[in-house]
Design a protein around this motif. Structure first.
Motif, PDB file in Angstrom:
ATOM      1  N   GLU A  20      -2.183   2.636  -4.368  1.00  0.00           N
ATOM      2  CA  GLU A  20      -1.906   4.080  -4.814  1.00  0.00           C
ATOM      3  C   GLU A  20      -2.940   5.592  -3.627  1.00  0.00           C
ATOM      4  O   GLU A  20      -3.889   5.205  -3.999  1.00  0.00           O
ATOM      5  N   THR A  21      -2.544   5.862  -2.400  1.00  0.00           N
ATOM      6  CA  THR A  21      -3.221   7.119  -2.230  1.00  0.00           C
ATOM      7  C   THR A  21      -2.622   7.979  -1.597  1.00  0.00           C
ATOM      8  O   THR A  21      -1.111   7.339  -1.268  1.00  0.00           O
ATOM      9  N   GLU A  22      -3.087   9.261  -1.170  1.00  0.00           N
ATOM     10  CA  GLU A  22      -2.167   9.952  -0.617  1.00  0.00           C
ATOM     11  C   GLU A  22      -2.088  10.552   0.775  1.00  0.00           C
ATOM     12  O   GLU A  22      -1.614  11.182   1.466  1.00  0.00           O
ATOM     13  N   GLU A  23      -3.115   9.657   1.016  1.00  0.00           N
ATOM     14  CA  GLU A  23      -3.670   9.518   2.739  1.00  0.00           C
ATOM     15  C   GLU A  23      -2.721   8.985   3.643  1.00  0.00           C
ATOM     16  O   GLU A  23      -3.168   7.481   3.576  1.00  0.00           O
ATOM     17  N   LEU A  71       6.402  11.908   0.585  1.00  0.00           N
ATOM     18  CA  LEU A  71       7.433  10.499   1.320  1.00  0.00           C
ATOM     19  C   LEU A  71       7.002   9.477  -0.414  1.00  0.00           C
ATOM     20  O   LEU A  71       8.495   8.857  -0.073  1.00  0.00           O
ATOM     21  N   ARG A  72       6.541   9.216  -1.226  1.00  0.00           N
ATOM     22  CA  ARG A  72       6.757   8.715  -2.804  1.00  0.00           C
ATOM     23  C   ARG A  72       8.207   8.584  -3.032  1.00  0.00           C
ATOM     24  O   ARG A  72       9.037   7.475  -2.760  1.00  0.00           O
ATOM     25  N   SER A  73       8.679   9.197  -2.856  1.00  0.00           N
ATOM     26  CA  SER A  73      10.161   9.354  -3.675  1.00  0.00           C
ATOM     27  C   SER A  73      11.033   9.720  -2.843  1.00  0.00           C
ATOM     28  O   SER A  73      12.099   9.027  -3.388  1.00  0.00           O
ATOM     29  N   VAL A  74      10.989   9.963  -1.674  1.00  0.00           N
ATOM     30  CA  VAL A  74      12.197   9.376  -0.639  1.00  0.00           C
ATOM     31  C   VAL A  74      11.702   7.750  -0.523  1.00  0.00           C
ATOM     32  O   VAL A  74      12.970   7.016  -0.006  1.00  0.00           O
ATOM     33  N   VAL A  75      10.534   6.789  -0.509  1.00  0.00           N
ATOM     34  CA  VAL A  75      10.737   5.442  -0.234  1.00  0.00           C
ATOM     35  C   VAL A  75      11.362   5.057  -1.228  1.00  0.00           C
ATOM     36  O   VAL A  75      11.809   3.754  -1.321  1.00  0.00           O
ATOM     37  N   ASP A  76      10.990   5.303  -2.411  1.00  0.00           N
ATOM     38  CA  ASP A  76      11.189   5.452  -4.381  1.00  0.00           C
ATOM     39  C   ASP A  76      12.823   5.196  -3.829  1.00  0.00           C
ATOM     40  O   ASP A  76      13.844   3.724  -4.511  1.00  0.00           O
ATOM     41  N   GLY A  77      13.561   5.756  -3.828  1.00  0.00           N
ATOM     42  CA  GLY A  77      14.633   5.927  -3.264  1.00  0.00           C
ATOM     43  C   GLY A  77      15.334   4.553  -2.709  1.00  0.00           C
ATOM     44  O   GLY A  77      16.810   4.339  -3.072  1.00  0.00           O
ATOM     45  N   LEU A  78      14.951   4.683  -1.366  1.00  0.00           N
ATOM     46  CA  LEU A  78      15.378   3.185  -0.437  1.00  0.00           C
ATOM     47  C   LEU A  78      15.294   2.236  -1.057  1.00  0.00           C
ATOM     48  O   LEU A  78      16.858   1.254  -0.943  1.00  0.00           O
ATOM     49  N   VAL A 106       0.970  -0.955   0.052  1.00  0.00           N
ATOM     50  CA  VAL A 106      -0.054   0.039  -0.076  1.00  0.00           C
ATOM     51  C   VAL A 106       0.800   1.478   0.162  1.00  0.00           C
ATOM     52  O   VAL A 106       1.614   1.251   1.147  1.00  0.00           O
ATOM     53  N   TYR A 107       0.495   2.074  -0.972  1.00  0.00           N
ATOM     54  CA  TYR A 107       1.869   2.874  -0.993  1.00  0.00           C
ATOM     55  C   TYR A 107       1.177   4.682  -1.517  1.00  0.00           C
ATOM     56  O   TYR A 107       0.127   4.304  -1.577  1.00  0.00           O
ATOM     57  N   PHE A 108       2.194   5.845  -1.559  1.00  0.00           N
ATOM     58  CA  PHE A 108       1.558   7.323  -1.876  1.00  0.00           C
ATOM     59  C   PHE A 108       1.732   7.142  -2.622  1.00  0.00           C
ATOM     60  O   PHE A 108       2.894   7.059  -3.786  1.00  0.00           O
ATOM     61  N   ALA A 109       1.226   7.836  -3.194  1.00  0.00           N
ATOM     62  CA  ALA A 109       0.644   8.826  -4.354  1.00  0.00           C
ATOM     63  C   ALA A 109       2.001   8.622  -5.137  1.00  0.00           C
ATOM     64  O   ALA A 109       2.513   9.174  -4.515  1.00  0.00           O
TER      65      ALA A 109
END
Length: 64
Positions: free
Chosen positions: A34-37, A14-21, A6-9
């Motif tokens: 995917e959601t923004e909330e 935070l999406r870019s942070v998790v993608d980078g990790l 379950v991932y940030f849109a």
């Protein structure tokens, strides 16, 4: 990762942070939702729809 995420849109901070990790450890995701909330993410995870990486939220303590 072997579990649905379950991932940030896209566009979420935070999406870019998790993608980078995940790139650093060579992992790809199986994105289920995917959601923004962040509260929606927490609720979906609490109901067994997948796992997620989220910041600390006080509400998480109530979902245990």
């Amino acid at each position: 990762m072997p579990y649905p995420q379950v991932y940030f849109a896209k566009g979420s901070g935070l999406r870019s942070v998790v993608d980078g990790l995940l790139r650093q450890i060579g992992q790809e995701l199986q994105i289920a939702y995917e959601t923004e909330e962040d509260s929606v993410i927490a609720g979906l995870v609490a109901h067994g729809f997948g796992i997620a990486v989220v910041p600390y939220m006080e509400m998480l303590l109530r979902l245990l």
